[in-house]
Write a protein that holds these residues in place. Structure first.
Motif, PDB file in Angstrom:
ATOM      1  N   ALA A   1       4.070  38.381 -54.122  1.00  0.00           N
ATOM      2  CA  ALA A   1       3.922  39.608 -54.913  1.00  0.00           C
ATOM      3  C   ALA A   1       3.195  40.677 -54.112  1.00  0.00           C
ATOM      4  CB  ALA A   1       3.171  39.301 -56.205  1.00  0.00           C
ATOM      5  N   ALA A   2       2.174  40.287 -53.386  1.00  0.00           N
ATOM      6  CA  ALA A   2       1.448  41.249 -52.552  1.00  0.00           C
ATOM      7  C   ALA A   2       2.349  41.805 -51.466  1.00  0.00           C
ATOM      8  CB  ALA A   2       0.216  40.589 -51.947  1.00  0.00           C
TER       9      ALA A   2
ATOM     10  N   ASP B   1       4.596  44.370 -53.003  1.00  0.00           N
ATOM     11  CA  ASP B   1       3.840  45.596 -53.257  1.00  0.00           C
ATOM     12  C   ASP B   1       3.646  46.390 -51.974  1.00  0.00           C
ATOM     13  OD1 ASP B   1       3.654  44.979 -55.932  1.00  0.00           O
ATOM     14  OD2 ASP B   1       1.610  44.188 -55.806  1.00  0.00           O
ATOM     15  N   ASN B   2       3.324  45.703 -50.889  1.00  0.00           N
ATOM     16  CA  ASN B   2       3.126  46.377 -49.612  1.00  0.00           C
ATOM     17  C   ASN B   2       4.422  47.004 -49.121  1.00  0.00           C
ATOM     18  OD1 ASN B   2       0.432  45.687 -49.530  1.00  0.00           O
ATOM     19  ND2 ASN B   2       0.762  43.863 -48.276  1.00  0.00           N
TER      20      ASN B   2
ATOM     21  N   ALA C   1       6.882  48.031 -51.003  1.00  0.00           N
ATOM     22  CA  ALA C   1       7.152  49.191 -51.866  1.00  0.00           C
ATOM     23  C   ALA C   1       6.284  50.377 -51.448  1.00  0.00           C
ATOM     24  CB  ALA C   1       6.910  48.822 -53.325  1.00  0.00           C
ATOM     25  N   ASP C   2       5.024  50.116 -51.146  1.00  0.00           N
ATOM     26  CA  ASP C   2       4.126  51.194 -50.707  1.00  0.00           C
ATOM     27  C   ASP C   2       4.611  51.786 -49.384  1.00  0.00           C
ATOM     28  OD1 ASP C   2       2.566  50.741 -52.918  1.00  0.00           O
ATOM     29  OD2 ASP C   2       1.018  49.593 -51.844  1.00  0.00           O
TER      30      ASP C   2
END
Length: 73
Positions: A60-61, A64-65, A67-68
């Motif tokens: 998940a992290a 997220d990274n 996507a960022d």
């Protein structure tokens, strides 16, 4: 690291089962052997579940990274 732990756990349980079987050979100790094996299996399952939760959190992290990173471009 998590995959190594997951692969190693069944081996640890097998060794624990063998040790318990060799240590307690009388029929009257079957309940003790079963309790030892169940405890070893439960510990292994808990370790696998924890490793799976960690891997899920890491995935998940990473998403997220990613996507960022895409948003910043």
């Amino acid at each position: 690291m998590h995959m190594k732990k997951i692969v190693a756990l069944p081996l640890i349980v097998a060794v624990a089962m063998g040790a318990a079987a060799c240590k307690k050979t009388e029929a009257t100790n079957n309940a003790d052997v079963s309790a030892d094996l169940n405890a070893a299996a439960n510990d292994a399952i808990a370790d696998v579940n924890a490793a799976t939760a960690d891997a899920t959190d890491n995935s998940a992290a990473a998403l997220d990274n990613a996507a960022d990173t895409n948003a910043a471009q």
